[in-house]
Design a protein around this motif. Structure first.
Motif, PDB file in Angstrom:
ATOM      1  N   PHE A  79       0.826  -1.212   0.000  1.00 14.87           N
ATOM      2  CA  PHE A  79       0.000   0.000   0.000  1.00 14.87           C
ATOM      3  C   PHE A  79       0.863   1.267   0.000  1.00 14.87           C
ATOM      4  O   PHE A  79       0.382   2.338   0.357  1.00 14.87           O
ATOM      5  N   SER A  80       2.128   1.128  -0.425  1.00 13.56           N
ATOM      6  CA  SER A  80       2.950   2.336  -0.606  1.00 13.56           C
ATOM      7  C   SER A  80       2.370   3.122  -1.785  1.00 13.56           C
ATOM      8  O   SER A  80       1.633   2.556  -2.612  1.00 13.56           O
ATOM      9  N   ALA A  81       2.698   4.399  -1.877  1.00 15.69           N
ATOM     10  CA  ALA A  81       2.172   5.223  -2.978  1.00 15.69           C
ATOM     11  C   ALA A  81       2.565   4.630  -4.329  1.00 15.69           C
ATOM     12  O   ALA A  81       1.757   4.600  -5.267  1.00 15.69           O
ATOM     13  N   GLU A  82       3.796   4.103  -4.435  1.00 13.23           N
ATOM     14  CA  GLU A  82       4.269   3.534  -5.701  1.00 13.23           C
ATOM     15  C   GLU A  82       3.474   2.289  -6.060  1.00 13.23           C
ATOM     16  O   GLU A  82       3.079   2.096  -7.207  1.00 13.23           O
ATOM     17  N   ASN A  87      -0.870  -0.678  -8.872  1.00 10.92           N
ATOM     18  CA  ASN A  87      -2.155  -1.357  -8.715  1.00 10.92           C
ATOM     19  C   ASN A  87      -3.199  -0.720  -9.646  1.00 10.92           C
ATOM     20  O   ASN A  87      -3.864  -1.400 -10.428  1.00 10.92           O
ATOM     21  N   ILE A  88      -3.304   0.583  -9.580  1.00  6.11           N
ATOM     22  CA  ILE A  88      -4.306   1.304 -10.368  1.00  6.11           C
ATOM     23  C   ILE A  88      -3.962   1.216 -11.855  1.00  6.11           C
ATOM     24  O   ILE A  88      -4.850   1.038 -12.695  1.00  6.11           O
ATOM     25  N   ARG A  89      -2.690   1.321 -12.185  1.00  8.83           N
ATOM     26  CA  ARG A  89      -2.284   1.219 -13.597  1.00  8.83           C
ATOM     27  C   ARG A  89      -2.695  -0.135 -14.174  1.00  8.83           C
ATOM     28  O   ARG A  89      -3.287  -0.204 -15.255  1.00  8.83           O
ATOM     29  N   ASP A 116      -3.325   8.973 -10.482  1.00 11.68           N
ATOM     30  CA  ASP A 116      -3.479   7.572 -10.912  1.00 11.68           C
ATOM     31  C   ASP A 116      -4.836   7.363 -11.599  1.00 11.68           C
ATOM     32  O   ASP A 116      -4.941   6.668 -12.602  1.00 11.68           O
ATOM     33  N   ARG A 117      -5.886   7.975 -11.034  1.00 15.64           N
ATOM     34  CA  ARG A 117      -7.213   7.843 -11.657  1.00 15.64           C
ATOM     35  C   ARG A 117      -7.223   8.532 -13.016  1.00 15.64           C
ATOM     36  O   ARG A 117      -7.794   8.016 -13.987  1.00 15.64           O
ATOM     37  N   ASP A 118      -6.569   9.682 -13.105  1.00 16.49           N
ATOM     38  CA  ASP A 118      -6.532  10.410 -14.379  1.00 16.49           C
ATOM     39  C   ASP A 118      -5.764   9.620 -15.434  1.00 16.49           C
ATOM     40  O   ASP A 118      -6.089   9.670 -16.618  1.00 16.49           O
TER      41      ASP A 118
END
Ligand SMILES: Nc1ncnc2c1ncn2[C@@H]1O[C@H](COP(=O)(O)OS(=O)(=O)O)[C@@H](OP(=O)(O)O)[C@H]1O
Ligand SMILES: Nc1ncnc2c1ncn2[C@@H]1O[C@H](COP(=O)(O)OP(=O)(O)O)[C@@H](O)[C@H]1O
Length: 207
Positions: A79-82, A87-89, A116-118
């Motif tokens: 759950f790190s930002a990276e 995950n989202i990608r 990430d959503r964008d």
């Protein structure tokens, strides 16, 4: 065939049966409904309710749930930002494939970072990415605490928990915002119907 990518001898192969042909068979348009919000805001519940509503109308959808995908495709991610970005990608790319298959792909992930959503939005043709914000207050999500994770986070037993000691960036321009009315959360069915109405209005429920 056409060359793509960064000059690594990678080629794109076109198939004569494409998205429009599949959409005609299915009598719907492929798209991605991306549900974002805090843990416990009701993402999975609304995703399943939406899938059921669409099924009842003879429309094919598929749910990509963050928690579930972390049991397989994304099991190596933290759950790190990276790792959240990766995950989202990955889910964005998978969702794009489902939409290309002609399905209404419902992705339900915290997806806390706007960037990430964008990124996922940019993967799709305009209007085919429908961002749904579960705008539920942290207090409500924490009171629900269906998995007991907020309690663990408050006790410091989970570090970097979204909303407690990790950020959540609310959308600035989402297509649909779901929120409480006079302090009362609408039923999952009512929220699903709101999304269905949007899909209907935008023509996704016909070829
Ligand atoms: N540190 C931390 N922060 C947030 N959430 C955590 C964390 N650790 C575990 N969990 C559980 O993981 C679920 C969220 O996974 P996602 O893939 O949706 O998260 S993210 O989009 O990568 O941020 C989330 O599920 P939901 O409650 O359905 O949102 C939690 O059950
Ligand atoms: N609209 C709603 N009204 C009341 N409770 C809800 C609603 N949606 C979800 N819940 C409850 O809240 C908890 C968290 O829901 P869930 O869908 O798992 O959220 P998320 O996927 O965002 O973590 C569950 O116990 C669920 O039954």
């Amino acid at each position: 065939m056409s060359a793509v990518g960064n000059g690594n001898n990678i080629f794109w192969h076109n198939c004569p049966v494409g998205k429009p042909e599949r959409e005609k068979l299915l009598d719907q348009k492929g798209c991605v409904v991306w549900i974002t919000g805090l843990s416990g805001s009701g993402k999975s519940t609304v995703a399943c309710s939406l899938s059921r509503e669409l099924h009842a109308r003879g429309k094919i959808s598929y749910v990509l749930d963050g928690d579930n995908l972390r049991h397989g495709l994304n099991k190596n991610l933290s759950f790190s930002a990276e790792d959240r970005a990766e995950n989202i990608r990955r889910v964005g790319e998978v969702a794009k494939l489902f939409a290309d298959a002609g399905l209404i792909c419902i992705a339900s992930l915290i997806s806390p970072y706007r960037r990430d959503r964008d990124f996922c939005r940019e993967l799709l043709p305009e209007a085919n990415f429908i961002e749904v914000f579960m705008n539920m207050p942290l207090e409500l999500c924490e009171a629900r605490d269906a998995k007991g994770l907020y309690k663990l986070a408050r006790e410091g037993k989970i570090k970097g928990f979204t909303g407690i000691d990790d950020p959540y960036e609310p959308p600035l321009n989402c297509e649909i915002e779901l929120r409480q009315n006079d302090g009362v959360c609408p039923t999952p069915c009512a929220m699903a119907k709101q999304i269905v109405a949007y899909l209907e209005e935008k023509g996704f429920l016909e070829a």
